[in-house]
Design a protein around this motif. Structure first.
Motif, PDB file in Angstrom:
ATOM      1  N   ALA A  18     -15.340  -6.346  -8.023  1.00 29.74           N
ATOM      2  CA  ALA A  18     -16.200  -6.264  -9.228  1.00 29.74           C
ATOM      3  C   ALA A  18     -15.390  -5.826 -10.532  1.00 29.74           C
ATOM      4  O   ALA A  18     -15.446  -5.956 -11.659  1.00 29.74           O
ATOM      5  N   ASN A  19     -14.434  -4.788 -10.262  1.00 30.39           N
ATOM      6  CA  ASN A  19     -13.541  -4.330 -11.333  1.00 30.39           C
ATOM      7  C   ASN A  19     -12.103  -4.970 -11.583  1.00 30.39           C
ATOM      8  O   ASN A  19     -11.323  -4.377 -12.175  1.00 30.39           O
ATOM      9  N   LYS A  20     -12.053  -5.943 -10.846  1.00 30.71           N
ATOM     10  CA  LYS A  20     -10.902  -6.640 -10.845  1.00 30.71           C
ATOM     11  C   LYS A  20      -9.647  -5.806 -10.587  1.00 30.71           C
ATOM     12  O   LYS A  20      -8.533  -5.611 -11.117  1.00 30.71           O
ATOM     13  N   ASP A  21      -9.912  -4.869  -9.589  1.00 28.98           N
ATOM     14  CA  ASP A  21      -8.820  -4.116  -8.939  1.00 28.98           C
ATOM     15  C   ASP A  21      -8.436  -4.163  -7.555  1.00 28.98           C
ATOM     16  O   ASP A  21      -7.878  -3.432  -6.904  1.00 28.98           O
ATOM     17  N   VAL A  22      -8.736  -5.198  -6.848  1.00 28.06           N
ATOM     18  CA  VAL A  22      -8.538  -5.531  -5.703  1.00 28.06           C
ATOM     19  C   VAL A  22      -7.174  -6.710  -5.783  1.00 28.06           C
ATOM     20  O   VAL A  22      -7.525  -7.647  -6.195  1.00 28.06           O
ATOM     21  N   TYR A  23      -6.116  -6.359  -5.030  1.00 32.35           N
ATOM     22  CA  TYR A  23      -4.946  -7.359  -5.196  1.00 32.35           C
ATOM     23  C   TYR A  23      -4.668  -7.910  -3.851  1.00 32.35           C
ATOM     24  O   TYR A  23      -4.352  -6.927  -3.008  1.00 32.35           O
ATOM     25  N   LEU A  24      -4.950  -8.988  -3.453  1.00 31.53           N
ATOM     26  CA  LEU A  24      -4.713  -9.522  -2.109  1.00 31.53           C
ATOM     27  C   LEU A  24      -3.491 -10.607  -2.093  1.00 31.53           C
ATOM     28  O   LEU A  24      -3.610 -11.439  -3.144  1.00 31.53           O
ATOM     29  N   LEU A  25      -2.868 -10.850  -0.983  1.00 30.60           N
ATOM     30  CA  LEU A  25      -1.825 -11.904  -0.813  1.00 30.60           C
ATOM     31  C   LEU A  25      -1.969 -12.339   0.409  1.00 30.60           C
ATOM     32  O   LEU A  25      -1.685 -11.593   1.433  1.00 30.60           O
ATOM     33  N   SER A  26      -2.127 -13.564   0.767  1.00 32.36           N
ATOM     34  CA  SER A  26      -1.833 -14.193   1.984  1.00 32.36           C
ATOM     35  C   SER A  26      -0.773 -14.874   2.500  1.00 32.36           C
ATOM     36  O   SER A  26      -0.219 -15.667   1.547  1.00 32.36           O
ATOM     37  N   TYR A  27      -0.350 -14.822   3.498  1.00 31.36           N
ATOM     38  CA  TYR A  27       0.825 -15.534   4.300  1.00 31.36           C
ATOM     39  C   TYR A  27       0.470 -16.111   5.441  1.00 31.36           C
ATOM     40  O   TYR A  27      -0.102 -15.908   6.212  1.00 31.36           O
TER      41      TYR A  27
END
Length: 117
Positions: A18-27
């Motif tokens: 919602a606040n654009k504060d979740v940073y994810l990266l998938s491998y």
């Protein structure tokens, strides 16, 4: 091989939540890119900046926690009244003399703080 800064940029590429504060990266487990980035990811995990969110047979999902702002900095905070180190002091006094002693101590502290400037 990617640098630490480049890897953090990849996390920041597409913020979610919602606040654009979740940073994810998938491998994907067996891909070359994961093998190359694994030492840096392990270092970030050890520092507490990255956590593993989800792991299955094919993929692994990491979450980046941006470092908190703030902390100590030189010159921050209130300026001291005295130019030397200070300490706290307490003692027992008769109730009838408490106000008299408090007034005397406050007057002396004001005098000393004027003299130290």
């Amino acid at each position: 091989m990617r640098t630490r800064e480049k890897l953090i940029e990849l996390f920041m590429y597409e913020p979610r939540g919602a606040n654009k504060d979740v940073y994810l990266l998938s491998y994907e487990w067996r891909k070359q890119s994961y093998r190359e980035d694994k030492p840096i990811l392990d270092e970030l995990i050890k520092e507490g900046l990255v956590t593993i969110v989800e792991r299955d047979l094919k993929t692994i999902l990491f979450r980046y926690h941006a470092p908190k702002q703030g902390g100590k900095r030189k010159g921050a905070g209130r300026t001291p009244k005295f130019k030397e180190a200070t300490t706290t002091f307490s003692c027992r006094v008769p109730v009838s003399k408490k106000q008299e002693l408090t007034d005397y101590v406050n007057a002396k502290l004001a005098e000393w703080s004027q003299g130290s400037e």
